[in-house]
Design a protein around this motif. Structure first.
Motif, PDB file in Angstrom:
ATOM      1  N   SER A 108     -33.143   5.885  62.480  1.00 30.68           N
ATOM      2  CA  SER A 108     -33.861   7.102  62.867  1.00 30.68           C
ATOM      3  C   SER A 108     -34.519   6.936  64.225  1.00 30.68           C
ATOM      4  CB  SER A 108     -34.913   7.436  61.801  1.00 30.68           C
ATOM      5  OG  SER A 108     -35.612   8.608  62.144  1.00 30.68           O
ATOM      6  N   ASN A 109     -35.198   5.819  64.417  1.00 28.92           N
ATOM      7  CA  ASN A 109     -35.889   5.570  65.689  1.00 28.92           C
ATOM      8  C   ASN A 109     -34.928   5.543  66.868  1.00 28.92           C
ATOM      9  OD1 ASN A 109     -38.383   5.420  64.434  1.00 28.92           O
ATOM     10  ND2 ASN A 109     -38.297   3.201  64.208  1.00 28.92           N
ATOM     11  N   LEU A 110     -33.703   5.110  66.613  1.00 27.62           N
ATOM     12  CA  LEU A 110     -32.710   5.055  67.690  1.00 27.62           C
ATOM     13  C   LEU A 110     -31.918   6.350  67.817  1.00 27.62           C
ATOM     14  CD1 LEU A 110     -31.365   1.405  67.335  1.00 27.62           C
ATOM     15  CD2 LEU A 110     -33.107   2.294  68.897  1.00 27.62           C
ATOM     16  N   GLY A 111     -32.192   7.319  66.945  1.00 27.83           N
ATOM     17  CA  GLY A 111     -31.500   8.602  67.012  1.00 27.83           C
ATOM     18  C   GLY A 111     -30.024   8.516  66.667  1.00 27.83           C
ATOM     19  N   ARG A 112     -29.654   7.561  65.851  1.00 26.45           N
ATOM     20  CA  ARG A 112     -28.257   7.380  65.436  1.00 26.45           C
ATOM     21  C   ARG A 112     -28.043   8.172  64.147  1.00 26.45           C
ATOM     22  NH1 ARG A 112     -27.823   0.939  66.099  1.00 26.45           N
ATOM     23  NH2 ARG A 112     -26.101   1.270  64.647  1.00 26.45           N
ATOM     24  N   GLU A 115     -24.855   7.856  61.641  1.00 30.14           N
ATOM     25  CA  GLU A 115     -24.972   6.640  60.835  1.00 30.14           C
ATOM     26  C   GLU A 115     -26.121   6.760  59.834  1.00 30.14           C
ATOM     27  OE1 GLU A 115     -24.454   2.854  63.322  1.00 30.14           O
ATOM     28  OE2 GLU A 115     -24.757   4.463  64.803  1.00 30.14           O
ATOM     29  N   LEU A 116     -27.216   7.362  60.279  1.00 25.57           N
ATOM     30  CA  LEU A 116     -28.375   7.540  59.406  1.00 25.57           C
ATOM     31  C   LEU A 116     -28.019   8.406  58.208  1.00 25.57           C
ATOM     32  CD1 LEU A 116     -31.355   7.276  58.678  1.00 25.57           C
ATOM     33  CD2 LEU A 116     -31.830   9.149  60.284  1.00 25.57           C
ATOM     34  N   LYS A 117     -27.314   9.493  58.448  1.00 27.15           N
ATOM     35  CA  LYS A 117     -26.921  10.392  57.350  1.00 27.15           C
ATOM     36  C   LYS A 117     -26.066   9.650  56.329  1.00 27.15           C
ATOM     37  CE  LYS A 117     -25.755  14.520  55.403  1.00 27.15           C
ATOM     38  NZ  LYS A 117     -24.994  14.087  54.261  1.00 27.15           N
ATOM     39  N   ALA A 118     -25.082   8.901  56.800  1.00 22.10           N
ATOM     40  CA  ALA A 118     -24.217   8.136  55.889  1.00 22.10           C
ATOM     41  C   ALA A 118     -25.028   7.087  55.129  1.00 22.10           C
ATOM     42  CB  ALA A 118     -23.085   7.481  56.668  1.00 22.10           C
ATOM     43  N   HIS A 119     -25.938   6.439  55.827  1.00 21.58           N
ATOM     44  CA  HIS A 119     -26.793   5.424  55.191  1.00 21.58           C
ATOM     45  C   HIS A 119     -27.683   6.061  54.125  1.00 21.58           C
ATOM     46  CE1 HIS A 119     -29.228   1.806  54.807  1.00 21.58           C
ATOM     47  NE2 HIS A 119     -30.302   2.523  55.063  1.00 21.58           N
ATOM     48  N   LEU A 120     -28.314   7.185  54.460  1.00 20.97           N
ATOM     49  CA  LEU A 120     -29.173   7.871  53.482  1.00 20.97           C
ATOM     50  C   LEU A 120     -28.377   8.336  52.269  1.00 20.97           C
ATOM     51  CD1 LEU A 120     -31.470   9.954  55.856  1.00 20.97           C
ATOM     52  CD2 LEU A 120     -32.186   8.076  54.353  1.00 20.97           C
ATOM     53  N   ASP A 121     -27.172   8.810  52.500  1.00 22.54           N
ATOM     54  CA  ASP A 121     -26.324   9.238  51.383  1.00 22.54           C
ATOM     55  C   ASP A 121     -26.067   8.075  50.423  1.00 22.54           C
ATOM     56  OD1 ASP A 121     -26.221  11.793  52.461  1.00 22.54           O
ATOM     57  OD2 ASP A 121     -24.188  11.579  53.255  1.00 22.54           O
ATOM     58  N   ARG A 122     -25.830   6.883  50.976  1.00 24.38           N
ATOM     59  CA  ARG A 122     -25.603   5.693  50.127  1.00 24.38           C
ATOM     60  C   ARG A 122     -26.908   5.245  49.462  1.00 24.38           C
ATOM     61  NH1 ARG A 122     -22.643   4.211  54.619  1.00 24.38           N
ATOM     62  NH2 ARG A 122     -24.320   2.887  55.356  1.00 24.38           N
ATOM     63  N   VAL A 123     -27.957   5.148  50.252  1.00 23.65           N
ATOM     64  CA  VAL A 123     -29.234   4.618  49.762  1.00 23.65           C
ATOM     65  C   VAL A 123     -29.849   5.512  48.686  1.00 23.65           C
ATOM     66  CG1 VAL A 123     -31.614   4.117  50.496  1.00 23.65           C
ATOM     67  CG2 VAL A 123     -29.700   3.324  51.866  1.00 23.65           C
ATOM     68  N   SER A 124     -29.638   6.801  48.792  1.00 25.45           N
ATOM     69  CA  SER A 124     -30.229   7.718  47.810  1.00 25.45           C
ATOM     70  C   SER A 124     -29.704   7.463  46.398  1.00 25.45           C
ATOM     71  CB  SER A 124     -29.983   9.170  48.209  1.00 25.45           C
ATOM     72  OG  SER A 124     -28.607   9.475  48.151  1.00 25.45           O
ATOM     73  N   GLN A 125     -28.602   6.734  46.282  1.00 22.13           N
ATOM     74  CA  GLN A 125     -28.010   6.434  44.975  1.00 22.13           C
ATOM     75  C   GLN A 125     -28.487   5.101  44.386  1.00 22.13           C
ATOM     76  OE1 GLN A 125     -26.181   8.920  43.621  1.00 22.13           O
ATOM     77  NE2 GLN A 125     -26.783   9.939  45.519  1.00 22.13           N
ATOM     78  N   ILE A 126     -29.294   4.356  45.135  1.00 27.02           N
ATOM     79  CA  ILE A 126     -29.733   3.031  44.678  1.00 27.02           C
ATOM     80  C   ILE A 126     -30.844   3.192  43.645  1.00 27.02           C
ATOM     81  CG2 ILE A 126     -30.887   0.895  45.390  1.00 27.02           C
ATOM     82  CD1 ILE A 126     -29.489   1.201  48.096  1.00 27.02           C
ATOM     83  N   PRO A 127     -30.670   2.581  42.480  1.00 30.88           N
ATOM     84  CA  PRO A 127     -31.728   2.653  41.463  1.00 30.88           C
ATOM     85  C   PRO A 127     -33.027   2.032  41.984  1.00 30.88           C
ATOM     86  CG  PRO A 127     -29.695   1.763  40.529  1.00 30.88           C
ATOM     87  CD  PRO A 127     -29.503   1.831  42.018  1.00 30.88           C
ATOM     88  N   GLY A 128     -34.118   2.707  41.729  1.00 27.85           N
ATOM     89  CA  GLY A 128     -35.422   2.185  42.109  1.00 27.85           C
ATOM     90  C   GLY A 128     -35.866   2.511  43.520  1.00 27.85           C
ATOM     91  N   ILE A 129     -34.991   3.103  44.315  1.00 27.54           N
ATOM     92  CA  ILE A 129     -35.382   3.466  45.680  1.00 27.54           C
ATOM     93  C   ILE A 129     -36.363   4.630  45.600  1.00 27.54           C
ATOM     94  CG2 ILE A 129     -33.594   5.180  46.202  1.00 27.54           C
ATOM     95  CD1 ILE A 129     -34.410   2.344  48.582  1.00 27.54           C
TER      96      ILE A 129
END
Length: 191
Positions: A108-112, A115-129
């Motif tokens: 986010s800080n680098l304005g990427r 990549e951020l959207k793809a990362h958030l899509d993956r991370v949102s599925q992690i249990p406990g996040i």
């Protein structure tokens, strides 16, 4: 003991053997706690030394890479190295959610944003996040891209799932800021 994922991976035949603490792992955890305290106190070089000791002893101790990533990102502004550390942290400590969040902030800080959207899509599925934190990061991303309505939607999602009153106020402030931006973009009030 196999440290393939940053945590103990026990393959003993006797399940009670898995409950015996591993001294090497405990030593790494102790060094990690010391380094974490030092970082919180602003004692950066000594903390980096401790983190380096950890990865020399156990190159698969992922939490140490997360902290090194944070140091290289925020203190040294060496973004290439920080990214390498964050990726190693996520690889070797897949259950250490701080790594995923710190890499989120990094992108986010680098304005990427792609990549951020793809990362958030993956991370949102992690249990406990922390679901509210992830929704907030989507909101910030969309707001920074000028997609104000989508940002408002995600600030609302964050507000709905949080149980933290302080965070709730933060998310409400995000919603209000977006409302003001929409009013500026559309003075007739039809948004």
């Amino acid at each position: 003991m196999d440290f393939s994922n940053g945590q103990g991976n026990y393959n003993s035949q006797n399940p009670l053997d898995n409950l015996v603490p591993d001294r090497a792992e405990l030593e790494c955890e102790e060094l990690f706690a010391q380094a974490d305290r030092m970082l919180n106190e602003g004692i950066i070089l000594e903390a980096v030394d401790k983190l380096s000791q950890i990865v020399k002893r156990n190159p698969r101790f992922g939490k140490a890479y997360n902290h090194l990533g944070w140091v290289y990102e925020t203190k040294y502004k060496n973004y290439e190295r920080a990214e390498e550390y964050y990726k190693a942290a996520m690889t070797y400590a897949p259950h250490y959610n701080a790594s995923y969040l710190n890499y989120t902030y990094f992108l986010s800080n680098l304005g990427r944003f792609d990549e951020l959207k793809a990362h958030l899509d993956r991370v949102s599925q992690i249990p406990g996040i922390a679901k509210d934190t992830i929704a907030n990061e989507y909101a910030i991303m969309y707001e920074m891209q000028g997609n104000i309505q989508m940002a408002m939607d995600y600030y609302q999602k964050a507000a709905i799932v949080t149980l933290d009153s302080g965070k709730l106020e933060k998310y409400k402030n995000g919603i209000e800021r977006c409302r003001k931006k929409l009013e500026m973009l559309n003075p007739s009030g039809s948004f």
